[in-house]
Design a protein around this motif. Sequence first.
Motif, PDB file in Angstrom:
ATOM      1  N   VAL A   6     -21.033 -34.438  -7.019  1.00 43.69           N
ATOM      2  CA  VAL A   6     -21.989 -34.589  -6.062  1.00 43.69           C
ATOM      3  C   VAL A   6     -22.375 -32.985  -5.481  1.00 43.69           C
ATOM      4  N   ALA A   7     -21.406 -32.184  -5.280  1.00 43.48           N
ATOM      5  CA  ALA A   7     -21.697 -30.849  -4.659  1.00 43.48           C
ATOM      6  C   ALA A   7     -22.667 -30.123  -5.745  1.00 43.48           C
ATOM      7  N   ARG A   8     -22.214 -30.076  -7.127  1.00 46.27           N
ATOM      8  CA  ARG A   8     -23.039 -29.408  -8.012  1.00 46.27           C
ATOM      9  C   ARG A   8     -24.634 -30.107  -7.791  1.00 46.27           C
ATOM     10  N   ASP A   9     -24.646 -31.366  -7.901  1.00 42.97           N
ATOM     11  CA  ASP A   9     -26.187 -31.941  -7.804  1.00 42.97           C
ATOM     12  C   ASP A   9     -26.978 -31.268  -6.533  1.00 42.97           C
ATOM     13  N   TRP A  10     -26.168 -31.393  -5.477  1.00 37.30           N
ATOM     14  CA  TRP A  10     -26.801 -30.970  -4.274  1.00 37.30           C
ATOM     15  C   TRP A  10     -27.099 -29.322  -4.097  1.00 37.30           C
ATOM     16  N   ILE A  11     -26.264 -28.698  -4.821  1.00 35.19           N
ATOM     17  CA  ILE A  11     -26.527 -27.249  -4.840  1.00 35.19           C
ATOM     18  C   ILE A  11     -27.727 -26.892  -5.518  1.00 35.19           C
ATOM     19  N   GLN A  12     -27.991 -27.622  -6.726  1.00 34.18           N
ATOM     20  CA  GLN A  12     -29.082 -27.606  -7.505  1.00 34.18           C
ATOM     21  C   GLN A  12     -30.254 -28.065  -6.803  1.00 34.18           C
ATOM     22  N   ARG A  13     -30.062 -28.923  -5.803  1.00 30.68           N
ATOM     23  CA  ARG A  13     -31.368 -29.413  -5.074  1.00 30.68           C
ATOM     24  C   ARG A  13     -31.413 -28.648  -3.716  1.00 30.68           C
ATOM     25  N   GLY A  14     -30.662 -27.481  -3.512  1.00 31.14           N
ATOM     26  CA  GLY A  14     -30.713 -26.654  -2.413  1.00 31.14           C
ATOM     27  C   GLY A  14     -29.897 -26.973  -1.006  1.00 31.14           C
ATOM     28  N   PHE A  15     -28.859 -27.760  -1.349  1.00 31.09           N
ATOM     29  CA  PHE A  15     -28.114 -28.312  -0.265  1.00 31.09           C
ATOM     30  C   PHE A  15     -26.589 -27.654  -0.210  1.00 31.09           C
ATOM     31  N   SER A  16     -26.039 -27.826   0.841  1.00 28.29           N
ATOM     32  CA  SER A  16     -24.695 -27.397   0.794  1.00 28.29           C
ATOM     33  C   SER A  16     -23.992 -28.840   0.710  1.00 28.29           C
ATOM     34  N   CYS A  17     -22.502 -28.614   0.769  1.00 30.83           N
ATOM     35  CA  CYS A  17     -21.638 -30.029   0.609  1.00 30.83           C
ATOM     36  C   CYS A  17     -20.387 -30.003   1.277  1.00 30.83           C
ATOM     37  N   GLY A  18     -20.411 -30.549   2.341  1.00 35.32           N
ATOM     38  CA  GLY A  18     -19.096 -30.618   2.935  1.00 35.32           C
ATOM     39  C   GLY A  18     -18.682 -31.957   3.150  1.00 35.32           C
ATOM     40  N   ALA A  19     -17.302 -32.305   3.667  1.00 38.02           N
ATOM     41  CA  ALA A  19     -16.698 -33.595   3.556  1.00 38.02           C
ATOM     42  C   ALA A  19     -16.139 -33.811   4.936  1.00 38.02           C
ATOM     43  N   PHE A  20     -16.284 -35.356   5.152  1.00 39.73           N
ATOM     44  CA  PHE A  20     -15.441 -35.837   6.454  1.00 39.73           C
ATOM     45  C   PHE A  20     -14.680 -36.993   5.971  1.00 39.73           C
ATOM     46  N   THR A  21     -13.701 -37.212   6.857  1.00 38.49           N
ATOM     47  CA  THR A  21     -12.889 -38.710   6.687  1.00 38.49           C
ATOM     48  C   THR A  21     -12.900 -39.082   8.045  1.00 38.49           C
ATOM     49  N   ASP A  22     -13.569 -40.192   8.509  1.00 36.55           N
ATOM     50  CA  ASP A  22     -13.517 -40.607   9.655  1.00 36.55           C
ATOM     51  C   ASP A  22     -12.637 -41.838   9.717  1.00 36.55           C
ATOM     52  N   PRO A  23     -11.976 -42.152  10.819  1.00 34.43           N
ATOM     53  CA  PRO A  23     -11.127 -43.210  10.693  1.00 34.43           C
ATOM     54  C   PRO A  23     -12.151 -44.690  11.335  1.00 34.43           C
ATOM     55  N   PRO A  24     -11.612 -45.717  11.345  1.00 35.18           N
ATOM     56  CA  PRO A  24     -12.607 -46.980  11.660  1.00 35.18           C
ATOM     57  C   PRO A  24     -13.128 -46.592  13.346  1.00 35.18           C
ATOM     58  N   GLY A  25     -14.201 -46.868  13.211  1.00 32.70           N
ATOM     59  CA  GLY A  25     -14.976 -46.869  14.539  1.00 32.70           C
ATOM     60  C   GLY A  25     -15.356 -45.625  15.023  1.00 32.70           C
ATOM     61  N   CYS A  26     -15.262 -44.603  14.199  1.00 32.87           N
ATOM     62  CA  CYS A  26     -15.719 -43.256  14.695  1.00 32.87           C
ATOM     63  C   CYS A  26     -17.037 -43.021  14.516  1.00 32.87           C
ATOM     64  N   GLU A  27     -17.658 -42.372  15.666  1.00 34.57           N
ATOM     65  CA  GLU A  27     -19.031 -42.284  15.659  1.00 34.57           C
ATOM     66  C   GLU A  27     -19.552 -40.789  16.026  1.00 34.57           C
ATOM     67  N   TRP A  28     -20.660 -40.276  15.305  1.00 35.90           N
ATOM     68  CA  TRP A  28     -21.234 -39.117  15.585  1.00 35.90           C
ATOM     69  C   TRP A  28     -22.617 -39.532  16.225  1.00 35.90           C
ATOM     70  N   ARG A  29     -22.626 -39.300  17.431  1.00 38.91           N
ATOM     71  CA  ARG A  29     -23.873 -39.791  18.062  1.00 38.91           C
ATOM     72  C   ARG A  29     -24.922 -39.007  18.430  1.00 38.91           C
ATOM     73  N   ASP A  30     -26.135 -39.245  18.365  1.00 37.17           N
ATOM     74  CA  ASP A  30     -27.328 -38.597  18.455  1.00 37.17           C
ATOM     75  C   ASP A  30     -27.337 -37.192  18.192  1.00 37.17           C
ATOM     76  N   ASP A  31     -26.977 -37.023  16.821  1.00 39.29           N
ATOM     77  CA  ASP A  31     -27.264 -35.716  16.097  1.00 39.29           C
ATOM     78  C   ASP A  31     -28.440 -35.161  15.830  1.00 39.29           C
ATOM     79  N   VAL A  32     -28.882 -34.107  16.052  1.00 39.91           N
ATOM     80  CA  VAL A  32     -30.139 -33.317  15.636  1.00 39.91           C
ATOM     81  C   VAL A  32     -29.937 -32.035  14.866  1.00 39.91           C
ATOM     82  N   HIS A  33     -30.637 -31.754  13.889  1.00 40.23           N
ATOM     83  CA  HIS A  33     -30.394 -30.650  13.007  1.00 40.23           C
ATOM     84  C   HIS A  33     -31.644 -29.757  12.787  1.00 40.23           C
ATOM     85  N   ASP A  34     -31.438 -28.515  12.581  1.00 42.50           N
ATOM     86  CA  ASP A  34     -32.419 -27.693  12.196  1.00 42.50           C
ATOM     87  C   ASP A  34     -32.898 -27.821  10.701  1.00 42.50           C
TER      88      ASP A  34
END
Length: 88
Positions: A6-34
Amino acid sequence: MDHGEVARDWIQRGFSCGAFTDPPGCEWRDDVHDADELITVVEGRLEVLVHGEAYALEAGDELYIPRGATHTVRNVHAGATRWLYGYD
């Protein structure tokens, strides 16, 4: 799903690639990115709300989130969910 593949594919498409492991119910609320964002699930399930529209993501699914879009990411799996994210 292989993180390196996935990282190789995304890099070719101009994107970075990071990873998260979230426990059940974890929520990232109302994020906005530039930057545009890609999300893909490696293991588990996510619900992603983008401007109020819900997307159910399972292993192998990819979602594009345009820059400036308010979004919430929630682990709706009974166990941990491993997922990747990247920005252009």
